[in-house]
Design a protein around this motif. Structure first.
Motif, PDB file in Angstrom:
ATOM      1  N   ASN A 260       0.816  -1.215   0.000  1.00 26.85           N
ATOM      2  CA  ASN A 260       0.000   0.000   0.000  1.00 26.85           C
ATOM      3  C   ASN A 260       0.854   1.271   0.000  1.00 26.85           C
ATOM      4  O   ASN A 260       0.497   2.278  -0.623  1.00 26.85           O
ATOM      5  CB  ASN A 260      -0.981   0.007   1.179  1.00 26.85           C
ATOM      6  CG  ASN A 260      -0.319  -0.278   2.511  1.00 26.85           C
ATOM      7  OD1 ASN A 260       0.410  -1.255   2.656  1.00 26.85           O
ATOM      8  ND2 ASN A 260      -0.576   0.557   3.500  1.00 26.85           N
ATOM      9  N   HIS A 261       2.025   1.238   0.651  1.00 25.22           N
ATOM     10  CA  HIS A 261       2.830   2.460   0.752  1.00 25.22           C
ATOM     11  C   HIS A 261       3.487   2.845  -0.574  1.00 25.22           C
ATOM     12  O   HIS A 261       3.817   4.019  -0.766  1.00 25.22           O
ATOM     13  CB  HIS A 261       3.881   2.303   1.857  1.00 25.22           C
ATOM     14  CG  HIS A 261       3.307   2.456   3.226  1.00 25.22           C
ATOM     15  ND1 HIS A 261       3.591   3.521   4.049  1.00 25.22           N
ATOM     16  CD2 HIS A 261       2.435   1.683   3.917  1.00 25.22           C
ATOM     17  CE1 HIS A 261       2.928   3.391   5.187  1.00 25.22           C
ATOM     18  NE2 HIS A 261       2.225   2.277   5.132  1.00 25.22           N
ATOM     19  N   VAL A 304      -4.097  -4.464  -2.751  1.00 22.00           N
ATOM     20  CA  VAL A 304      -5.498  -4.049  -2.880  1.00 22.00           C
ATOM     21  C   VAL A 304      -5.631  -2.524  -2.950  1.00 22.00           C
ATOM     22  O   VAL A 304      -6.580  -2.005  -3.544  1.00 22.00           O
ATOM     23  CB  VAL A 304      -6.335  -4.605  -1.709  1.00 22.00           C
ATOM     24  CG1 VAL A 304      -6.415  -6.117  -1.778  1.00 22.00           C
ATOM     25  CG2 VAL A 304      -5.766  -4.175  -0.360  1.00 22.00           C
ATOM     26  N   THR A 305      -4.677  -1.789  -2.350  1.00 21.45           N
ATOM     27  CA  THR A 305      -4.728  -0.325  -2.416  1.00 21.45           C
ATOM     28  C   THR A 305      -4.622   0.177  -3.850  1.00 21.45           C
ATOM     29  O   THR A 305      -5.101   1.271  -4.167  1.00 21.45           O
ATOM     30  CB  THR A 305      -3.598   0.281  -1.565  1.00 21.45           C
ATOM     31  OG1 THR A 305      -3.688  -0.240  -0.242  1.00 21.45           O
ATOM     32  CG2 THR A 305      -3.682   1.805  -1.505  1.00 21.45           C
ATOM     33  N   GLY A 306      -4.043  -0.628  -4.726  1.00 18.81           N
ATOM     34  CA  GLY A 306      -3.914  -0.235  -6.127  1.00 18.81           C
ATOM     35  C   GLY A 306      -5.240   0.014  -6.814  1.00 18.81           C
ATOM     36  O   GLY A 306      -5.289   0.698  -7.843  1.00 18.81           O
ATOM     37  N   PHE A 309      -5.959   3.438  -7.524  1.00 16.22           N
ATOM     38  CA  PHE A 309      -5.061   4.060  -8.501  1.00 16.22           C
ATOM     39  C   PHE A 309      -5.157   3.368  -9.859  1.00 16.22           C
ATOM     40  O   PHE A 309      -4.226   3.446 -10.660  1.00 16.22           O
ATOM     41  CB  PHE A 309      -3.619   4.001  -7.982  1.00 16.22           C
ATOM     42  CG  PHE A 309      -3.382   4.747  -6.698  1.00 16.22           C
ATOM     43  CD1 PHE A 309      -2.872   6.034  -6.698  1.00 16.22           C
ATOM     44  CD2 PHE A 309      -3.689   4.158  -5.475  1.00 16.22           C
ATOM     45  CE1 PHE A 309      -2.658   6.712  -5.508  1.00 16.22           C
ATOM     46  CE2 PHE A 309      -3.481   4.833  -4.275  1.00 16.22           C
ATOM     47  CZ  PHE A 309      -2.964   6.120  -4.298  1.00 16.22           C
ATOM     48  N   ASP A 310      -6.278   2.674 -10.092  1.00 14.68           N
ATOM     49  CA  ASP A 310      -6.483   1.918 -11.334  1.00 14.68           C
ATOM     50  C   ASP A 310      -5.357   0.922 -11.574  1.00 14.68           C
ATOM     51  O   ASP A 310      -4.903   0.704 -12.715  1.00 14.68           O
ATOM     52  CB  ASP A 310      -6.595   2.873 -12.544  1.00 14.68           C
ATOM     53  CG  ASP A 310      -7.811   3.780 -12.450  1.00 14.68           C
ATOM     54  OD1 ASP A 310      -8.859   3.307 -11.970  1.00 14.68           O
ATOM     55  OD2 ASP A 310      -7.695   4.969 -12.830  1.00 14.68           O
ATOM     56  N   ASP A 311      -4.894   0.290 -10.482  1.00 18.56           N
ATOM     57  CA  ASP A 311      -3.784  -0.654 -10.592  1.00 18.56           C
ATOM     58  C   ASP A 311      -3.968  -1.773  -9.559  1.00 18.56           C
ATOM     59  O   ASP A 311      -3.023  -2.189  -8.906  1.00 18.56           O
ATOM     60  CB  ASP A 311      -2.450   0.080 -10.355  1.00 18.56           C
ATOM     61  CG  ASP A 311      -1.246  -0.762 -10.759  1.00 18.56           C
ATOM     62  OD1 ASP A 311      -1.318  -1.437 -11.803  1.00 18.56           O
ATOM     63  OD2 ASP A 311      -0.251  -0.756 -10.005  1.00 18.56           O
ATOM     64  N   GLY A 312      -5.192  -2.254  -9.436  1.00 14.75           N
ATOM     65  CA  GLY A 312      -5.503  -3.244  -8.405  1.00 14.75           C
ATOM     66  C   GLY A 312      -5.041  -4.650  -8.754  1.00 14.75           C
ATOM     67  O   GLY A 312      -4.533  -4.909  -9.858  1.00 14.75           O
ATOM     68  N   VAL A 336      -4.946 -10.851   3.653  1.00 12.06           N
ATOM     69  CA  VAL A 336      -6.367 -10.936   3.313  1.00 12.06           C
ATOM     70  C   VAL A 336      -6.576 -11.319   1.852  1.00 12.06           C
ATOM     71  O   VAL A 336      -7.654 -11.824   1.485  1.00 12.06           O
ATOM     72  CB  VAL A 336      -7.062  -9.590   3.632  1.00 12.06           C
ATOM     73  CG1 VAL A 336      -6.668  -8.501   2.640  1.00 12.06           C
ATOM     74  CG2 VAL A 336      -8.573  -9.755   3.705  1.00 12.06           C
ATOM     75  N   GLN A 337      -5.576 -11.138   1.021  1.00  9.71           N
ATOM     76  CA  GLN A 337      -5.691 -11.507  -0.383  1.00  9.71           C
ATOM     77  C   GLN A 337      -5.734 -13.013  -0.589  1.00  9.71           C
ATOM     78  O   GLN A 337      -6.031 -13.493  -1.679  1.00  9.71           O
ATOM     79  CB  GLN A 337      -4.548 -10.878  -1.187  1.00  9.71           C
ATOM     80  CG  GLN A 337      -4.602  -9.357  -1.223  1.00  9.71           C
ATOM     81  CD  GLN A 337      -3.404  -8.719  -1.911  1.00  9.71           C
ATOM     82  OE1 GLN A 337      -2.390  -8.439  -1.288  1.00  9.71           O
ATOM     83  NE2 GLN A 337      -3.530  -8.472  -3.211  1.00  9.71           N
TER      84      GLN A 337
END
Length: 417
Positions: A260-261, A304-306, A309-312, A336-337
């Protein structure tokens, strides 16, 4: 918005600390004014360290954040003994006052018949007035407050001091054997170095990376997997700190998936920089790893944070169409994935993100979001290994979750043949 919310929460926490550590332990005057100024100054330092993200402010600011957290926690735990001790002091003061009043009351003297008039009973107060009623009680309450503040302060210094040595010391090297039912015997013993949450930033720089690279190379592994949260800053700010990653040595190379960072730090420049350093990003991709004529699939999905940013993550793109007779090892930042990974037949997922809780009792909250806090577990039939990570976020403190580099050794199930 995060900084504003954080400032409100920490403002309330600092008000509580001021009440217990300053107001309750001092009388009105110079000492209280100085204590108040110190608490306000520490609060400003904390917010400035977070907002400006500069090392000279971040070090004292984040250390104070850990101290403030544990001090507030300990003061909260001490509320019960504080109440009991103050109640005992109040009762003792009341008994002493009552005894003094009885001792000072003159005996009635008979003077003959006296006419009496009806007397109306006045209501009697049944509750003690708020606050100390006598100088003795005030002295006892002040002593209790100072004693408990000292206990909380000493305990906080001990916990934070220990946690700092854990966070800044060498990470543990863990060796975790993982049996995969479909693994070819020729691949048994294959070793993957798993490292996560390096968190290069204002508190951790090039020396941190150099130590991690040295420790991984000492293990002489077959493959290196960096499972996200490498940085807290841009390539321009931290490119030099990440440069030692080019020196990683393994049989089949080094691979990376986003955390995520990365999305907060400029994901595209960082992916380009890592590729330049020889650390190959797996962006919803899969490749075959071969040894002695046997193979397994190595796949990686975005964090998942992607999605913001349209990059999931795209599990279908990474995993569909593969030879299902070969096992697949998936790199995914968050445990969690694994729920989605299990639907695609993943045999082993390697993750980080949780920091193992980093600072107890945050361990207890991990389960609200993630299925695995630390170590090896099974989620929906897929084995998941979650590293504590080698860095930290926020305070340079780890309590109950030491940093680690893990060597995962893949093993064939010989007993199942």
């Amino acid at each position: 918005m995060f900084v504003v919310l954080f400032a409100v929460v920490m403002g309330a926490a600092h008000y509580y600390l001021w009440r217990r550590a300053v107001r309750d332990t001092t009388t009105p005057g110079r000492a209280r004014r100085i204590g108040t100024a110190v608490v306000v100054g520490l609060f400003v330092l904390l917010i400035a360290g977070l907002a400006l993200n500069a090392g000279f402010l971040a070090w004292p600011g984040y250390l104070w954040l850990a101290c403030a957290f544990y001090l507030a926690l300990l003061f909260g735990l001490l509320e019960v003994p504080r109440a009991l001790l103050n109640r005992a002091a109040r009762r003792r003061s009341a008994r002493a006052t009552g005894a003094a009043e009885v001792a000072g009351t003159p005996e009635p003297v008979a003077t003959g018949p006296v006419a009496t008039e009806p007397v109306t009973a006045e209501p009697v107060a049944t509750e003690a007035p708020a606050g100390p009623r006598t100088p003795e009680e005030r002295t006892r309450r002040l002593f209790i407050a100072r004693s408990l503040a000292a206990v909380g302060g000493v305990a906080t210094a001990g916990v934070v001091g220990y946690g700092t040595t854990q966070a800044l010391g060498d990470p543990l090297v863990k060796r975790v054997p993982v049996t995969l039912a479909k693994l070819d015997p020729r691949l048994s013993g294959y070793r993957i170095a798993v490292v996560s949450d390096i968190h290069l930033g204002p508190l951790l720089g090039r020396a941190h990376t150099e130590r991690i690279v040295r420790m991984i190379n000492e293990q002489q592994v077959d493959l290196v997997a960096i499972v996200g949260d490498l940085v807290d800053g841009t390539v321009a700010e931290l490119g030099e700190a990440a440069a030692p990653l080019r020196d990683l040595v393994s049989t089949h190379g080094s691979f990376f998936v986003t955390g995520n960072h990365e999305y907060y730090s400029g994901v595209e420049p960082w992916l380009g920089e890592l590729d330049r350093l020889g650390v190959h990003p797996l962006r919803n991709e899969r490749l075959s790893v071969e040894r002695a004529g046997a193979a397994f699939d190595l796949a990686g999905v975005n964090d998942v944070t992607g999605r913001n940013f349209d990059d999931g993550p795209d599990f279908a793109r990474a995993l569909d169409g593969r030879d299902r007779s070969n096992p697949v090892v998936l790199l995914a930042h968050q445990p969690v994935q694994a729920h989605e990974a299990a639907k695609h037949g993943v045999d082993l997922q390697l993750s980080g993100h949780t920091h193992g809780g980093q600072m107890f009792p945050f361990h207890l909250a991990i389960g609200l979001q993630q299925p695995v806090r630390s170590g090896l577990a099974t989620v929906d039939g897929t084995q998941v290994y979650t590293s504590n990570g080698v860095g930290f976020w926020g305070p340079p403190v780890r309590v109950g979750a030491p940093p680690d580099i893990t060597v995962v050794e893949l093993r064939h199930n010989f007993a199942g043949r």
